[in-house]
Design a protein around this motif. Sequence first.
Motif, PDB file in Angstrom:
ATOM      1  N   GLU A  72      33.620 -15.977 -18.310  1.00 33.76           N
ATOM      2  CA  GLU A  72      34.175 -17.254 -18.803  1.00 33.76           C
ATOM      3  C   GLU A  72      33.699 -18.380 -17.878  1.00 33.76           C
ATOM      4  O   GLU A  72      33.800 -18.263 -16.658  1.00 33.76           O
ATOM      5  CB  GLU A  72      35.713 -17.155 -18.820  1.00 33.76           C
ATOM      6  CG  GLU A  72      36.459 -18.465 -18.956  1.00 33.76           C
ATOM      7  CD  GLU A  72      36.087 -19.279 -20.203  1.00 33.76           C
ATOM      8  OE1 GLU A  72      36.066 -18.712 -21.303  1.00 33.76           O
ATOM      9  OE2 GLU A  72      35.794 -20.481 -20.047  1.00 33.76           O
TER      10      GLU A  72
ATOM     11  N   HIS B   7      42.123 -22.548 -19.963  1.00 35.31           N
ATOM     12  CA  HIS B   7      41.777 -23.939 -19.590  1.00 35.31           C
ATOM     13  C   HIS B   7      41.981 -24.875 -20.797  1.00 35.31           C
ATOM     14  O   HIS B   7      42.294 -24.408 -21.898  1.00 35.31           O
ATOM     15  CB  HIS B   7      40.319 -23.981 -19.121  1.00 35.31           C
ATOM     16  CG  HIS B   7      39.358 -23.550 -20.192  1.00 35.31           C
ATOM     17  ND1 HIS B   7      38.895 -24.410 -21.158  1.00 35.31           N
ATOM     18  CD2 HIS B   7      38.808 -22.335 -20.488  1.00 35.31           C
ATOM     19  CE1 HIS B   7      38.094 -23.753 -21.985  1.00 35.31           C
ATOM     20  NE2 HIS B   7      38.034 -22.488 -21.608  1.00 35.31           N
TER      21      HIS B   7
ATOM     22  N   SER C 255      41.720 -23.892 -27.487  1.00 29.83           N
ATOM     23  CA  SER C 255      42.928 -23.046 -27.477  1.00 29.83           C
ATOM     24  C   SER C 255      44.046 -23.561 -26.586  1.00 29.83           C
ATOM     25  O   SER C 255      44.871 -22.793 -26.129  1.00 29.83           O
ATOM     26  CB  SER C 255      42.544 -21.626 -27.044  1.00 29.83           C
ATOM     27  OG  SER C 255      41.621 -21.077 -27.939  1.00 29.83           O
TER      28      SER C 255
ATOM     29  N   CYS D 178      41.267 -31.632 -28.567  1.00 26.53           N
ATOM     30  CA  CYS D 178      40.917 -30.210 -28.653  1.00 26.53           C
ATOM     31  C   CYS D 178      39.764 -30.098 -29.650  1.00 26.53           C
ATOM     32  O   CYS D 178      39.643 -30.912 -30.557  1.00 26.53           O
ATOM     33  CB  CYS D 178      42.172 -29.469 -29.135  1.00 26.53           C
ATOM     34  SG  CYS D 178      41.933 -27.799 -29.738  1.00 26.53           S
TER      35      CYS D 178
ATOM     36  N   LYS E 280      45.900 -18.169 -35.047  1.00 21.98           N
ATOM     37  CA  LYS E 280      46.906 -17.189 -35.488  1.00 21.98           C
ATOM     38  C   LYS E 280      46.319 -15.797 -35.689  1.00 21.98           C
ATOM     39  O   LYS E 280      47.027 -14.807 -35.640  1.00 21.98           O
ATOM     40  CB  LYS E 280      47.589 -17.683 -36.774  1.00 21.98           C
ATOM     41  CG  LYS E 280      46.633 -17.873 -37.930  1.00 21.98           C
ATOM     42  CD  LYS E 280      47.303 -18.453 -39.169  1.00 21.98           C
ATOM     43  CE  LYS E 280      47.507 -19.942 -39.141  1.00 21.98           C
ATOM     44  NZ  LYS E 280      46.268 -20.768 -39.032  1.00 21.98           N
TER      45      LYS E 280
HETATM   46  C1  FAD Z   1      43.837 -29.504 -32.256  1.00 21.89           C
HETATM   47  C2  FAD Z   1      43.758 -28.099 -32.702  1.00 21.89           C
HETATM   48  C3  FAD Z   1      44.799 -27.560 -33.438  1.00 21.89           C
HETATM   49  C4  FAD Z   1      44.726 -26.264 -33.928  1.00 21.89           C
HETATM   50  N1  FAD Z   1      45.796 -25.764 -34.594  1.00 21.89           N
HETATM   51  C5  FAD Z   1      45.776 -24.486 -35.033  1.00 21.89           C
HETATM   52  C6  FAD Z   1      46.935 -23.903 -35.584  1.00 21.89           C
HETATM   53  O1  FAD Z   1      47.987 -24.540 -35.650  1.00 21.89           O
HETATM   54  N2  FAD Z   1      46.859 -22.615 -36.003  1.00 21.89           N
HETATM   55  C7  FAD Z   1      45.726 -21.889 -35.904  1.00 21.89           C
HETATM   56  O2  FAD Z   1      45.729 -20.727 -36.324  1.00 21.89           O
HETATM   57  N3  FAD Z   1      44.607 -22.392 -35.347  1.00 21.89           N
HETATM   58  C8  FAD Z   1      44.611 -23.685 -34.898  1.00 21.89           C
HETATM   59  N4  FAD Z   1      43.519 -24.228 -34.291  1.00 21.89           N
HETATM   60  C9  FAD Z   1      42.271 -23.437 -34.221  1.00 21.89           C
HETATM   61  C10 FAD Z   1      42.289 -22.425 -33.100  1.00 21.89           C
HETATM   62  O3  FAD Z   1      42.910 -22.937 -31.959  1.00 21.89           O
HETATM   63  C11 FAD Z   1      40.855 -21.959 -32.847  1.00 21.89           C
HETATM   64  O4  FAD Z   1      40.386 -21.347 -34.033  1.00 21.89           O
HETATM   65  C12 FAD Z   1      40.759 -20.953 -31.706  1.00 21.89           C
HETATM   66  O5  FAD Z   1      41.372 -21.475 -30.554  1.00 21.89           O
HETATM   67  C13 FAD Z   1      39.302 -20.602 -31.422  1.00 21.89           C
HETATM   68  O6  FAD Z   1      39.246 -19.658 -30.382  1.00 21.89           O
HETATM   69  P1  FAD Z   1      37.865 -19.282 -29.669  1.00 21.89           P
HETATM   70  O7  FAD Z   1      38.125 -18.109 -28.825  1.00 21.89           O
HETATM   71  O8  FAD Z   1      36.801 -19.209 -30.707  1.00 21.89           O
HETATM   72  O9  FAD Z   1      37.524 -20.569 -28.783  1.00 21.89           O
HETATM   73  P2  FAD Z   1      38.035 -20.879 -27.277  1.00 21.89           P
HETATM   74  O10 FAD Z   1      39.426 -20.441 -27.112  1.00 21.89           O
HETATM   75  O11 FAD Z   1      37.676 -22.282 -26.979  1.00 21.89           O
HETATM   76  O12 FAD Z   1      37.175 -19.890 -26.392  1.00 21.89           O
HETATM   77  C14 FAD Z   1      35.788 -19.965 -26.208  1.00 21.89           C
HETATM   78  C15 FAD Z   1      35.546 -19.716 -24.739  1.00 21.89           C
HETATM   79  O13 FAD Z   1      34.176 -19.466 -24.476  1.00 21.89           O
HETATM   80  C16 FAD Z   1      33.861 -20.048 -23.231  1.00 21.89           C
HETATM   81  N5  FAD Z   1      32.403 -20.211 -23.163  1.00 21.89           N
HETATM   82  C17 FAD Z   1      31.618 -20.904 -24.027  1.00 21.89           C
HETATM   83  N6  FAD Z   1      30.329 -20.838 -23.656  1.00 21.89           N
HETATM   84  C18 FAD Z   1      30.280 -20.090 -22.543  1.00 21.89           C
HETATM   85  C19 FAD Z   1      29.224 -19.661 -21.679  1.00 21.89           C
HETATM   86  N7  FAD Z   1      27.952 -20.021 -21.911  1.00 21.89           N
HETATM   87  N8  FAD Z   1      29.523 -18.891 -20.620  1.00 21.89           N
HETATM   88  C20 FAD Z   1      30.821 -18.513 -20.372  1.00 21.89           C
HETATM   89  N9  FAD Z   1      31.867 -18.911 -21.144  1.00 21.89           N
HETATM   90  C21 FAD Z   1      31.595 -19.682 -22.218  1.00 21.89           C
HETATM   91  C22 FAD Z   1      34.625 -21.357 -23.274  1.00 21.89           C
HETATM   92  O14 FAD Z   1      34.780 -21.937 -22.003  1.00 21.89           O
HETATM   93  C23 FAD Z   1      35.939 -20.909 -23.889  1.00 21.89           C
HETATM   94  O15 FAD Z   1      36.877 -20.515 -22.920  1.00 21.89           O
HETATM   95  C24 FAD Z   1      43.568 -25.494 -33.720  1.00 21.89           C
HETATM   96  C25 FAD Z   1      42.534 -26.002 -32.931  1.00 21.89           C
HETATM   97  C26 FAD Z   1      42.633 -27.279 -32.407  1.00 21.89           C
HETATM   98  C27 FAD Z   1      41.525 -27.797 -31.556  1.00 21.89           C
END
Ligand code: FAD
Length: 371
Positions: A35, A41, A46, A303, A336
């Motif tokens: 990460e 973070h 998220s 976000c 979710k």
């Molecule tokens: C304002 C907002 C409201 C939302 N509301 C809802 C809701 O109410 N209900 C719902 O179900 N969903 C909701 N969502 C959507 C949901 O939060 C996202 O779909 C989800 O958080 C995505 O998760 P992820 O693991 O793909 O991304 P993230 O949690 O961002 O994780 C990706 C990770 O990869 C890391 N990373 C990226 N590139 C690299 C690299 N090269 N090397 C090392 N690490 C790296 C990043 O630092 C990060 O930690 C919302 C989103 C936002 C922004």
Amino acid sequence: MGVTRFDLIVVGLGAMGSAAAAHAASRGRRVLGVEQFQPAHDQGSSHGRSRVIRLAYFEHPAYVPLLRRSYELWRRLEAATGRDLLQITGGLMIGSPDTAVVSGSVRSAREHQLDHELLDAAELHRRFPAFTPRLETVALYEHEAGSLAPEEAIRAHLDVAADNGAQLHFDERVDDWRVLPSGTIEVRTSRARYAAEKLILAPGAWAGALFKLAWLPLAVEPQQLHWFLPHGGAAAFHRDRFPIFIWDLGSGTQFYGFPADDQERVKVAFFRSKVTGEDAIREALRPCLPALANGELIETVSCKYTLTPDRHFVIGPHPDWPNVTIASPCSGHGYKFASVIGEILADLAIDGTTRHPIDLFDPRRFRDSPS
Ligand SMILES: Cc1cc2nc3c(=O)[nH]c(=O)nc-3n(C[C@H](O)[C@H](O)[C@H](O)COP(=O)(O)OP(=O)(O)OC[C@H]3O[C@@H](n4cnc5c(N)ncnc54)[C@H](O)[C@@H]3O)c2cc1C
């Protein structure tokens, strides 16, 4: 210098990557998670203290079986870690009957026989007095909807991964990866090189750089979350009288919100809307939730959404390298599902297949029929 070898490397330990690392490590695999920032973070997708979870899924009824498993796995994660992650508040899907949110939620609730009620405007206001709907407004009330604690849930998945022997590296960025002719995958980071049999890419808003799929149309959009102190106090905003809600105002404007937290703050957000700036937000809230429109705006946080053109997720084997699994489950509604998506990603990486229905999320749909 020797290259450290793992069975599986997970890139990105946000919502999806932390869940994938937990599931894969629990199945006895030697897992490395990398990460670029600190655990839970606030630079990605998220953070912001709460996320909606609901079963009546207006986006597409095909999500409902995944949601049922996702609820089950959230409860299991709470039991395994002793953390409070999921609070059932009930949920209101509000709007005129022909809006996407109301008509889609009703369709989904009927198709999957979900426990729900249909309320007219008077009944909605009587039971949930903070809402002041117009006469033609209706609501679907769903008993099982609620709120997840996103940062806490990432920490819980990371705990499970670490307890099962995963190595978790923070403040380390993956700069590149490649598949060697032998099939081994080499991952180069800001600190070292690693090798693995399998790779899971769950990089959230950074997917464009890491997936190596020039044709995959992902767009990153900042979205704002707002916290208000309700005018006249938060009594009408406690969760027995104010569940999570999504309100469809028609013409593409939807906003949603959560019950007051323990500091009486009520969070609301406009979903991909042109309603921006404090005055416009207050104007949009005024006919629906006057105590918020007249309340004090105490915090706004940004976000990132990562959006596909059809708003469905991208989950599947990498179209060019089957040992690499890619995940972009966002389009603003992925959180979710994180618990079940962790299971799916571990299935795909370890077994090459999953029993869960994921056809809707096939990355190749954008290659075969570009939109
Ligand atoms: C304002 C907002 C409201 C939302 N509301 C809802 C809701 O109410 N209900 C719902 O179900 N969903 C909701 N969502 C959507 C949901 O939060 C996202 O779909 C989800 O958080 C995505 O998760 P992820 O693991 O793909 O991304 P993230 O949690 O961002 O994780 C990706 C990770 O990869 C890391 N990373 C990226 N590139 C690299 C690299 N090269 N090397 C090392 N690490 C790296 C990043 O630092 C990060 O930690 C919302 C989103 C936002 C922004």
